[in-house]
Design an enzyme around this catalytic site. Structure first.
Site, mmCIF file in Angstrom:
data_model
loop_
_atom_site.group_PDB
_atom_site.id
_atom_site.type_symbol
_atom_site.label_atom_id
_atom_site.label_comp_id
_atom_site.label_asym_id
_atom_site.label_seq_id
_atom_site.Cartn_x
_atom_site.Cartn_y
_atom_site.Cartn_z
ATOM 1 N N HIS A 103 37.268 69.207 -6.758
ATOM 2 C CA HIS A 103 38.352 69.823 -7.150
ATOM 3 C C HIS A 103 38.109 70.394 -8.606
ATOM 4 C CE1 HIS A 103 42.738 70.518 -7.800
ATOM 5 N NE2 HIS A 103 42.406 70.450 -8.943
ATOM 6 N N GLU A 104 37.629 69.667 -9.703
ATOM 7 C CA GLU A 104 37.412 69.978 -10.923
ATOM 8 C C GLU A 104 36.358 70.858 -10.765
ATOM 9 O OE1 GLU A 104 39.747 69.842 -12.986
ATOM 10 O OE2 GLU A 104 40.820 68.117 -12.156
ATOM 11 N N HIS A 144 37.155 74.357 -9.893
ATOM 12 C CA HIS A 144 37.785 75.314 -10.834
ATOM 13 C C HIS A 144 36.712 76.063 -11.644
ATOM 14 C CE1 HIS A 144 42.010 74.197 -10.368
ATOM 15 N NE2 HIS A 144 41.911 73.007 -10.936
ATOM 16 N N HIS A 150 44.321 76.471 -7.742
ATOM 17 C CA HIS A 150 44.957 75.752 -6.773
ATOM 18 C C HIS A 150 45.257 76.214 -5.560
ATOM 19 C CE1 HIS A 150 45.928 72.954 -10.461
ATOM 20 N NE2 HIS A 150 44.974 72.529 -9.825
ATOM 21 N N TYR A 207 47.596 70.686 -4.357
ATOM 22 C CA TYR A 207 48.276 69.519 -4.769
ATOM 23 C C TYR A 207 49.045 68.592 -3.371
ATOM 24 C CZ TYR A 207 49.085 70.856 -9.809
ATOM 25 O OH TYR A 207 48.676 71.135 -10.917
HETATM 26 ZN ZN LIG Z 1 43.244 71.511 -10.530
#
Ligand SMILES: [Zn+2]
Ligand SMILES: *[C@@H]1O[C@H](CO)[C@@H](O)[C@H](O)[C@H]1NC(C)=O
Ligand SMILES: *[C@@H]1O[C@H](CO)[C@@H](O)[C@H](O)[C@H]1NC(C)=O
Ligand SMILES: *[C@@H]1O[C@H](CO)[C@@H](O)[C@H](O)[C@H]1NC(C)=O
Length: 387
Positions: free
Chosen positions: A161-162, A165, A171, A214
């Site tokens: 996830h990071e 980015h 997201h 999320y």
């Molecule tokens: Zn994030």
């Protein structure tokens, strides 16, 4: 719970993040990656100032960009060989075990896409992994930090996830079309920001199972009060951090214009087959299937098998690896001709299947099925908050 959350937040706010928040509070947000309309951007923010928000909790938005930058500079460059190398240096503060978790999560991306995470040597632009739980958005130039930490931000999917980015993704629930897929329950939201952005969605569908989504209760003000509810079916799972979804892989490959034939098989059991099966598979193809079952060994069986025969199987072949990389130990070396094939069992929770063909003869191909065998007790990093 509220207090606990706040404590968690405080815990996660390291000096650099505080500085970032201050920048946001004290100054006008600035434009981030003003990407051109022509480039492909899944989730590239290219926003009017007013649309930028602190909401992307774990994304550090860069301020003070001097002039409009060419969007290409938000993407990591592709080298002559078609690979997108992203140099990474992991802070010496991480233990060997933590490094192995990070390496494993990044390896999955390197295996399935043309983005290759490599050890930094002297490159100017690179990712520096330190403690925290955040990332900048896209390549910012020079050394850019990505925050990861044990007990909160080091599940395989959290690491991905990071890093996603840093590759340029926002997201999933911030996508421009998200209102068709989820309802944001504003009254339950304690912190974070759930705004949406004018994203470019690359013509690929909204993905509930993305590592960029999320979870239903993230940033909730009270237990049992969801902040995000999928529509129309509220029980669709969201927020998994077990690893890249198939669409996560497809989006990376599309954003970076990779020509990769790869899929993830994340379910406890399933089947897959060669392209066009039972019609002849294509010439000159190379496809990968990554089977990933949480905390379980994988059992793979070929139901049908018919590949071009060649000496040493140098023309068309199947090869199976015990792990998530072509550098992993080989479970079944190059195999061709007609079956039956021996069944294979991976010693861990990932198995990689490679199917390569050359430019001439083709055949009907194969069909295989897999299932889980023997639960394995691996202490997995879990119980994370998503920032
Ligand atoms: Zn994030
Ligand atoms: C990686 O980071 C460490 C500090 O954690 C530093 O000592 C080392 O020189 C860096 N290596 C490279 C190749 O950037
Ligand atoms: C990167 O460096 C680590 C040690 O820091 C090493 O274990 C690993 O094999 C290296 N990876 C590559 C691809 O060279
Ligand atoms: C593969 O290539 C051969 C010869 O180049 C051709 O005859 C055959 O039709 C091709 N097969 C497929 C499935 O395209």
């Amino acid at each position: 719970d509220h207090l606990r959350k706040l404590k968690m937040m405080k815990y996660f706010l390291l000096p650099s993040q505080l500085a970032f928040l201050c920048n946001f509070v004290l100054s006008k947000p600035v434009q981030v990656c003003p990407c051109s309309e022509t480039a492909l951007h899944v989730h590239f923010l290219h926003l009017a100032e007013s649309e930028i928000a602190v909401h992307e909790g774990d994304i550090l938005l860069r301020r003070g960009q001097r002039s409009a930058i060419n969007c290409e500079s938000c993407l990591w460059p592709k080298s002559q060989d078609g690979l997108v190398k992203v140099p990474v240096n992991i802070s010496s503060d991480f233990s060997l075990t933590e490094r192995s978790w990070i390496a494993d999560a990044l390896q999955e991306v390197s295996t399935l896409t043309c983005v290759k995470f490599v050890n930094r040597t002297t490159e100017t632009d690179y990712v520096y992994v330190e403690h925290g739980c955040w990332s900048y958005f896209g390549k910012i130039g020079g050394r850019q930090a990505v925050g990861l930490m044990k007990n909160g931000c080091m599940d395989k999917g959290a690491i991905q996830h990071e890093m996603n980015h840093a590759l340029g993704f926002i997201h999933e629930q911030a996508r421009s079309d998200r209102d068709k897929f989820v309802k944001i329950v504003w009254e339950h939201i304690m912190a974070g920001n759930f705004g949406k952005v004018k994203s470019k969605n690359l013509g690929l569908p909204y993905d509930y199972s993305s590592v960029m989504h999320y979870g239903a209760y993230d940033f909730s003000s009270a237990p049992g009060k969801p902040t995000i509810v999928p529509i129309p079916n509220p029980s669709v799972p969201i927020g998994q951090r077990e690893g890249l979804s198939n669409l996560d892989v497809a989006k990376i490959n599309k954003l970076y214009k990779c020509n990769c034939c790869s899929s993830v098989l994340p379910k406890p059991k399933g089947s897959f087959s060669s392209v066009n099966y039972p019609s002849p598979y294509p010439n000159n193809s190379n496809c990968l299937w990554l089977i990933r079952i949480r905390q379980s060994k994988i059992f793979l069986q070929f139901e049908t098998f018919d590949l071009q025969t060649s000496s040493d199987c140098s023309s068309d072949y199947i090869k199976v690896y015990n792990g998530n990389s072509k550098n992993s130990p080989v479970l079944l070396d190059k195999y061709c001709g007609k079956g039956p094939l021996p069944s294979v069992v991976a010693s861990g929770s990932t198995m990689l299947v490679e199917f390569a063909t050359d430019e001439t003869v083709t055949a009907t191909g194969f069909r295989a099925s897999y299932s889980q065998r023997f639960k394995i007790q691996v202490p997995a990093p879990k119980d994370f908050e998503r920032f």
